[in-house]
Enzyme design. Structure first.
Site, mmCIF file in Angstrom:
data_model
loop_
_atom_site.group_PDB
_atom_site.id
_atom_site.type_symbol
_atom_site.label_atom_id
_atom_site.label_comp_id
_atom_site.label_asym_id
_atom_site.label_seq_id
_atom_site.Cartn_x
_atom_site.Cartn_y
_atom_site.Cartn_z
ATOM 1 N N GLN A 94 13.088 21.438 -30.644
ATOM 2 C CA GLN A 94 13.701 19.991 -30.343
ATOM 3 C C GLN A 94 15.052 20.413 -29.400
ATOM 4 O OE1 GLN A 94 14.139 17.076 -29.352
ATOM 5 N NE2 GLN A 94 13.401 16.292 -31.418
ATOM 6 N N GLU A 120 8.946 20.149 -18.846
ATOM 7 C CA GLU A 120 8.171 18.967 -19.597
ATOM 8 C C GLU A 120 8.297 17.577 -18.550
ATOM 9 O OE1 GLU A 120 8.621 17.991 -23.946
ATOM 10 O OE2 GLU A 120 9.354 16.259 -22.887
ATOM 11 N N ASP A 168 11.393 22.655 -44.615
ATOM 12 C CA ASP A 168 10.892 22.374 -43.037
ATOM 13 C C ASP A 168 10.450 23.733 -42.362
ATOM 14 O OD1 ASP A 168 10.589 20.318 -41.322
ATOM 15 O OD2 ASP A 168 12.050 21.329 -39.833
HETATM 16 P P1 FAD Z 1 4.994 17.911 -38.463
HETATM 17 O O1 FAD Z 1 5.018 19.612 -38.222
HETATM 18 O O2 FAD Z 1 3.614 17.633 -38.987
HETATM 19 O O3 FAD Z 1 6.093 17.690 -39.154
HETATM 20 C C1 FAD Z 1 6.494 16.274 -39.737
HETATM 21 C C2 FAD Z 1 7.438 16.398 -41.005
HETATM 22 O O4 FAD Z 1 6.533 16.352 -42.018
HETATM 23 C C3 FAD Z 1 8.265 17.324 -41.039
HETATM 24 O O5 FAD Z 1 9.408 16.776 -41.695
HETATM 25 C C4 FAD Z 1 7.741 18.263 -41.839
HETATM 26 O O6 FAD Z 1 8.753 19.246 -42.697
HETATM 27 C C5 FAD Z 1 6.863 17.761 -42.745
HETATM 28 N N1 FAD Z 1 5.650 18.539 -43.350
HETATM 29 C C6 FAD Z 1 4.855 19.240 -42.693
HETATM 30 N N2 FAD Z 1 3.795 19.510 -43.323
HETATM 31 C C7 FAD Z 1 4.201 18.962 -44.629
HETATM 32 C C8 FAD Z 1 3.510 19.422 -45.803
HETATM 33 N N3 FAD Z 1 2.346 20.138 -45.910
HETATM 34 N N4 FAD Z 1 4.081 18.586 -47.001
HETATM 35 C C9 FAD Z 1 5.103 17.761 -46.735
HETATM 36 N N5 FAD Z 1 5.624 17.553 -45.602
HETATM 37 C C10 FAD Z 1 5.206 18.346 -44.699
HETATM 38 N N6 FAD Z 1 6.214 13.086 -29.991
HETATM 39 C C11 FAD Z 1 5.296 12.434 -29.549
HETATM 40 O O7 FAD Z 1 4.794 11.305 -29.703
HETATM 41 N N7 FAD Z 1 4.693 12.662 -27.994
HETATM 42 C C12 FAD Z 1 4.850 13.828 -27.726
HETATM 43 O O8 FAD Z 1 4.584 14.146 -26.622
HETATM 44 C C13 FAD Z 1 5.916 14.730 -28.222
HETATM 45 N N8 FAD Z 1 6.347 15.731 -27.812
HETATM 46 C C14 FAD Z 1 7.254 16.792 -28.435
HETATM 47 C C15 FAD Z 1 7.345 17.966 -27.981
HETATM 48 C C16 FAD Z 1 8.426 18.890 -28.658
HETATM 49 C C17 FAD Z 1 8.751 20.189 -28.144
HETATM 50 C C18 FAD Z 1 9.082 18.351 -30.009
HETATM 51 C C19 FAD Z 1 10.020 19.230 -30.632
HETATM 52 C C20 FAD Z 1 8.890 17.136 -30.416
HETATM 53 C C21 FAD Z 1 7.891 16.130 -29.579
HETATM 54 N N9 FAD Z 1 7.491 15.117 -30.012
HETATM 55 C C22 FAD Z 1 6.543 14.313 -29.558
HETATM 56 C C23 FAD Z 1 8.161 14.334 -31.570
HETATM 57 C C24 FAD Z 1 7.240 14.712 -32.434
HETATM 58 O O9 FAD Z 1 5.875 14.143 -32.678
HETATM 59 C C25 FAD Z 1 7.948 14.358 -33.935
HETATM 60 O O10 FAD Z 1 9.313 14.951 -33.965
HETATM 61 C C26 FAD Z 1 7.292 14.209 -35.224
HETATM 62 O O11 FAD Z 1 8.291 13.213 -35.974
HETATM 63 C C27 FAD Z 1 6.994 15.485 -35.862
HETATM 64 O O12 FAD Z 1 6.126 16.084 -35.103
HETATM 65 P P2 FAD Z 1 5.658 17.413 -35.655
HETATM 66 O O13 FAD Z 1 4.444 17.907 -35.070
HETATM 67 O O14 FAD Z 1 6.906 18.374 -35.762
HETATM 68 O O15 FAD Z 1 5.160 17.176 -37.293
#
Ligand code: FAD
Length: 310
Positions: free
Chosen positions: A180, A17, A162
């Protein structure tokens, strides 16, 4: 090529990455580094996404350069933060036109000035929603990757929920999970088991953060909310003022982690390089994974350069 197809070799594979640098000089340095690190044999590279403005345009530009100029298999991160649907559509179009077939679909971090994450009007609320959108617009063209959290996500205190939300992302069209960062392999493997019990069958790729300096090690673990096993602290703290010794010891600890992951039958490692070369290289060399120069075909742009010279 879709990375879900590329990883089906049955052999260990790894990926790197990178994030968009702040300056033009930083960008040129990074392109040079990406080219050098190609010699470490990554199956793909990915470029992170920053909400809005110059840096997100730069992500699109870097993806296009890495994929279509350098010929590196590239995955573009794309978040919902600050992104009305039209902007998501533009970013996907840019990846499509560059020949990039891989998107890491994310909700995103909150904007710097905001404590809590807020949906943008006309945009998406959860990563699941952006996955659905990509699938609807592009069918199977893109391999959609999603994020997973072996030690939980701060917005969802209940682990089971989650994991259910993670499954929703896969059911919506995700084909791979990248996690993560973590340092506790036992916690990671237990979480993988819970994901499997919840019906998640796709590959789960562990996020590996090599150890560069003491300050960065502590800061990043705290930021990601990950548990540092006692043996890491016992071995690293005595050398916290000696970067070279710390990196050497850290390399051995990370190699042990990777070996334990391989032993558990997981064949892919995803390195958070932090745009640096040395610590990732040391781990791959230590594991004996770096391919010989002869076994690597030159990057496509180098091939065409040497053909032109003939
Ligand atoms: P989601 O999957 O949408 O989840 C977010 C939260 O909402 C979680 O607590 C989940 O349990 C909850 N949730 C999901 N669906 C529902 C539902 N239907 N009802 C209620 N709650 C729900 N961030 C950046 O800004 N740019 C990047 O390039 C970036 N790259 C990353 C790469 C990796 C491999 C990882 C692990 C993280 C990265 N992040 C990045 C960080 C990430 O954007 C954050 O951790 C963010 O807070 C969550 O993103 P997510 O896509 O996991 O969200």
């Amino acid at each position: 090529m879709r990375i879900s197809d590329k990883l089906q070799t049955g052999l260990p594979t790894w990926s790197f990455e990178y994030f968009p640098p702040k300056t033009n000089q930083g960008l040129q340095n990074l392109y040079d580094r990406m080219e050098r690190m190609y010699e470490l044999g990554p199956a793909f590279i990915d470029i992170t996404w920053n909400a809005g403005g110059r840096l997100s345009n730069l992500t699109c530009e870097m993806v296009a350069t890495a994929q279509s100029v350098y010929g590196l298999e590239t995955c573009m991160h794309l978040t919902c933060t600050g992104m009305p649907q039209e902007k998501v559509a533009d970013a996907l179009k840019s990846a499509y036109e560059a020949g990039c077939q891989n998107i890491l679909a994310l909700r995103g971090d909150p904007l710097r000035e905001e404590e809590e994450w807020k949906a943008t009007p006309g945009g998406f609320k959860y990563a699941r929603d952006i996955v659905r959108y990509i699938k609807k617009k592009y069918g199977d063209y893109f391999c959609i990757v999603v994020a997973g959290y072996p030690e939980g996500h701060p917005d969802e205190p209940e682990e089971d929920k989650d994991i259910q939300h993670l499954k929703e992302k896969i059911d919506a069209g995700g084909s791979l999970i990248i996690t993560q960062m973590f340092y506790d392999v036992d916690k990671f493997l237990l979480w993988v088991k819970k994901c499997r019990n919840a019906g998640i069958t796709c590959p789960i790729i562990p996020g590996i953060m090599p150890i560069q300096t003491w300050a960065a090690f502590i800061r990043r673990a705290k930021w990601a909310g990950c548990h540092i096993p006692q043996h890491f602290m016992e071995q690293l703290e005595p050398m916290k003022d000696d970067d070279a010794a710390l990196r050497e010891r850290g390399t051995v600890l990370i190699m042990d982690m990777c070996q334990k992951i391989f032993d558990a039958g997981i064949q892919h490692l995803h390195f958070y390089t932090m745009n640096l070369e040395q610590a990732t290289k040391m781990v791959l060399e230590g594991l004996g994974l770096v391919p010989s120069k002869e076994s690597l075909s030159p990057l496509p742009w180098r091939q065409s350069l040497s053909l032109r010279r003939k």
